[in-house]
Design a protein around this motif. Structure first.
Motif, PDB file in Angstrom:
ATOM      1  N   UNK A  28       0.842  -1.209   0.000  1.00  0.00           N
ATOM      2  CA  UNK A  28       0.000   0.000   0.000  1.00  0.00           C
ATOM      3  C   UNK A  28       0.876   1.258   0.000  1.00  0.00           C
ATOM      4  N   UNK A  29       2.016   1.185   0.668  1.00  0.00           N
ATOM      5  CA  UNK A  29       2.895   2.353   0.779  1.00  0.00           C
ATOM      6  C   UNK A  29       3.495   2.763  -0.568  1.00  0.00           C
ATOM      7  N   UNK A  30       3.477   1.881  -1.551  1.00  0.00           N
ATOM      8  CA  UNK A  30       4.054   2.185  -2.865  1.00  0.00           C
ATOM      9  C   UNK A  30       3.031   2.703  -3.870  1.00  0.00           C
ATOM     10  N   UNK A  31       1.739   2.610  -3.539  1.00  0.00           N
ATOM     11  CA  UNK A  31       0.701   2.926  -4.519  1.00  0.00           C
ATOM     12  C   UNK A  31       0.743   4.360  -5.034  1.00  0.00           C
ATOM     13  N   UNK A  32       0.876   5.330  -4.140  1.00  0.00           N
ATOM     14  CA  UNK A  32       0.833   6.722  -4.589  1.00  0.00           C
ATOM     15  C   UNK A  32       1.960   7.021  -5.575  1.00  0.00           C
ATOM     16  N   UNK A  33       3.159   6.560  -5.298  1.00  0.00           N
ATOM     17  CA  UNK A  33       4.282   6.808  -6.209  1.00  0.00           C
ATOM     18  C   UNK A  33       4.034   6.134  -7.559  1.00  0.00           C
ATOM     19  N   UNK A  34       3.475   4.944  -7.541  1.00  0.00           N
ATOM     20  CA  UNK A  34       3.193   4.244  -8.790  1.00  0.00           C
ATOM     21  C   UNK A  34       2.110   4.974  -9.586  1.00  0.00           C
ATOM     22  N   UNK A  35       1.091   5.441  -8.894  1.00  0.00           N
ATOM     23  CA  UNK A  35       0.020   6.191  -9.562  1.00  0.00           C
ATOM     24  C   UNK A  35       0.538   7.505 -10.119  1.00  0.00           C
ATOM     25  N   UNK A  36       1.376   8.185  -9.361  1.00  0.00           N
ATOM     26  CA  UNK A  36       1.959   9.445  -9.832  1.00  0.00           C
ATOM     27  C   UNK A  36       2.760   9.208 -11.109  1.00  0.00           C
ATOM     28  N   UNK A  37       3.501   8.117 -11.149  1.00  0.00           N
ATOM     29  CA  UNK A  37       4.261   7.777 -12.353  1.00  0.00           C
ATOM     30  C   UNK A  37       3.351   7.575 -13.554  1.00  0.00           C
ATOM     31  N   UNK A  38       2.206   6.927 -13.354  1.00  0.00           N
ATOM     32  CA  UNK A  38       1.251   6.722 -14.440  1.00  0.00           C
ATOM     33  C   UNK A  38       0.674   8.056 -14.916  1.00  0.00           C
ATOM     34  N   UNK A  39       0.344   8.935 -13.984  1.00  0.00           N
ATOM     35  CA  UNK A  39      -0.218  10.247 -14.331  1.00  0.00           C
ATOM     36  C   UNK A  39       0.798  11.072 -15.110  1.00  0.00           C
ATOM     37  N   UNK A  40       2.053  11.043 -14.694  1.00  0.00           N
ATOM     38  CA  UNK A  40       3.074  11.890 -15.310  1.00  0.00           C
ATOM     39  C   UNK A  40       3.481  11.443 -16.704  1.00  0.00           C
ATOM     40  N   UNK A  41       3.141  10.220 -17.082  1.00  0.00           N
ATOM     41  CA  UNK A  41       3.448   9.785 -18.455  1.00  0.00           C
ATOM     42  C   UNK A  41       2.780  10.696 -19.474  1.00  0.00           C
ATOM     43  N   UNK A  42       1.528  11.057 -19.202  1.00  0.00           N
ATOM     44  CA  UNK A  42       0.783  11.966 -20.083  1.00  0.00           C
ATOM     45  C   UNK A  42      -0.385  12.508 -19.273  1.00  0.00           C
TER      46      UNK A  42
END
Length: 82
Positions: A28-42
């Motif tokens: 759970x602690x990694x979710x926000x960073x992973x989601x941010x990475x997806x958002x920043x792609x485009x």
């Protein structure tokens, strides 16, 4: 007509609050960073986050997922059941 949206990614939760990102278990602690990475792609063409919470998933786990998505500025979120 805008760009074709990227494929969605799926986040599944189940008791006792375990998250699975497109299959593999994910802390759970990694979710926000992973989601941010997806958002920043485009930023203008985000993938859809599909949340699959089992019927007996812990409420707290689902709220943690939603909070991470909000903090990552995800704009396309759907609840799915499969």
């Amino acid at each position: 007509e805008g760009p074709t949206p990227p494929p969605p990614f799926r986040l599944r939760t189940n008791p006792p609050g375990q998250a699975y990102w497109n299959g593999p278990p994910t802390p759970m602690s990694a979710l926000q960073a992973m989601m941010t990475g997806e958002v920043q792609r485009d930023v203008g063409n985000q993938p859809r986050l599909e949340i699959d919470a089992s019927g007996d998933a812990e409420y707290q786990a689902v709220t943690q997922v939603l909070a991470a998505a909000h903090n990552a500025e995800m704009s396309r979120i759907a609840f799915v059941r499969r």
